[in-house]
Design an enzyme around this catalytic site. Structure first.
Site, PDB file in Angstrom:
ATOM      1  N   GLU A  80      43.296  43.820  50.104  1.00 31.64           N
ATOM      2  CA  GLU A  80      42.673  42.591  50.613  1.00 31.64           C
ATOM      3  C   GLU A  80      43.707  41.683  51.285  1.00 31.64           C
ATOM      4  O   GLU A  80      44.806  41.503  50.784  1.00 31.64           O
ATOM      5  CB  GLU A  80      42.006  41.824  49.462  1.00 31.64           C
ATOM      6  N   CYS A 142      36.623  39.020  41.799  1.00 33.99           N
ATOM      7  CA  CYS A 142      37.821  39.613  42.394  1.00 33.99           C
ATOM      8  C   CYS A 142      38.524  38.612  43.282  1.00 33.99           C
ATOM      9  O   CYS A 142      39.744  38.437  43.205  1.00 33.99           O
ATOM     10  CB  CYS A 142      37.456  40.882  43.160  1.00 33.99           C
ATOM     11  N   HIS A 165      40.782  46.435  46.444  1.00 30.85           N
ATOM     12  CA  HIS A 165      39.457  46.914  46.049  1.00 30.85           C
ATOM     13  C   HIS A 165      39.422  48.437  46.179  1.00 30.85           C
ATOM     14  O   HIS A 165      39.954  48.999  47.138  1.00 30.85           O
ATOM     15  CB  HIS A 165      38.369  46.294  46.936  1.00 30.85           C
TER      16      HIS A 165
HETATM   17  N1  PCA Z   1      34.749  44.005  41.039  1.00 24.30           N
HETATM   18  C1  PCA Z   1      34.098  42.717  41.164  1.00 24.30           C
HETATM   19  C2  PCA Z   1      34.462  41.959  39.931  1.00 24.30           C
HETATM   20  C3  PCA Z   1      35.017  42.958  38.988  1.00 24.30           C
HETATM   21  C4  PCA Z   1      35.252  44.157  39.794  1.00 24.30           C
HETATM   22  O1  PCA Z   1      35.825  45.191  39.406  1.00 24.30           O
HETATM   23  C5  PCA Z   1      34.391  42.020  42.477  1.00 24.30           C
HETATM   24  O2  PCA Z   1      34.583  42.716  43.496  1.00 24.30           O
HETATM   25  O3  PCA Z   1      34.398  40.791  42.542  1.00 24.30           O
END
Ligand code: PCA
Length: 204
Positions: A80, A142, A165
């Site tokens: 990200e 996240c 991610h």
């Molecule tokens: N993904 C979520 C919150 C926890 C996770 O593993 C997110 O993308 O916000």
């Protein structure tokens, strides 16, 4: 020894497994070029997760903070670029559903990661793993944790922080039924490559 704090999240919403937990478990305790990885898992809870992250940081005193989250439906590894000062979206595991809230009332609108995300993507692709930079970590937990990590990095010279991610694992993809998945070993190997690139870029 220099420490890397690697965080994952517990399951949430209709994702009964969170593959970030397995990745963190697999990489916890390993060393890369003199950097030791310390793995920790956080709650999917707006009231608790920031406090947990701060506690882990205090305990580990990391030079590098890399947080992982599941992005169900994505089919690439996506480091990200940016965290924004917004909380909004689906209910967390405690049923709390923020609408258009700030993480910090007087906080910066956004922070850019200081992890070497371009190097990560280039390395992943070179090693055969689909990857691209993501320009939004969303507005759920996240993004919240990425923002908190970057607040800490802003306040502590030489600290690097950011968020990656990941897609679902095969196991989760089968259980969920509507999202693509990756082999778990590939998820672990891909995250390890991202950590190697971070060590390479910051090790001087
Ligand atoms: N993904 C979520 C919150 C926890 C996770 O593993 C997110 O993308 O916000």
């Amino acid at each position: 020894m220099t420490k890397i704090l690697l965080t994952g999240f517990e399951p949430f919403l209709d994702y009964k497994i969170n593959p970030t937990m397995q990745i963190v478990e697999a990489l916890d305790g390993i060393k890369i070029d003199g950097y030791a990885i310390v793995g920790r898992i956080m709650s999917v809870d707006f009231q608790q997760s920031a406090g947990q992250l701060k506690q882990f940081i205090e305990e580990v005193k990391p030079q590098i903070i890399i947080s992982l989250g599941l992005a169900g439906g994505r089919f690439k590894i996506t480091p990200e670029r940016i965290a924004i000062n917004v909380k909004d979206g689906e209910p967390d595991n405690n049923g709390y559903t923020p609408v258009d809230e700030s993480i910090y009332e007087d906080g910066a609108d956004a922070f850019l990661t200081n992890l070497p995300i371009r190097n990560m993507v280039n390395r992943l692709q070179a090693e055969g793993y689909p990857a691209e930079i993501s320009n939004t970590a969303g507005t759920y937990l996240c993004n919240n944790i990425m923002y908190e990590g970057l607040v800490y990095a802003q306040q502590h010279e030489g600290v690097h922080a950011g968020f990656i991610h990941i897609p679902a694992s095969f196991e989760l993809a089968i259980q969920h039924g509507k999202i693509p998945g990756w082999n778990s070993q590939d998820l672990v190997a891909a995250v390890k490559l991202c950590i190697e690139e971070t060590v390479r870029a910051t090790n001087h």
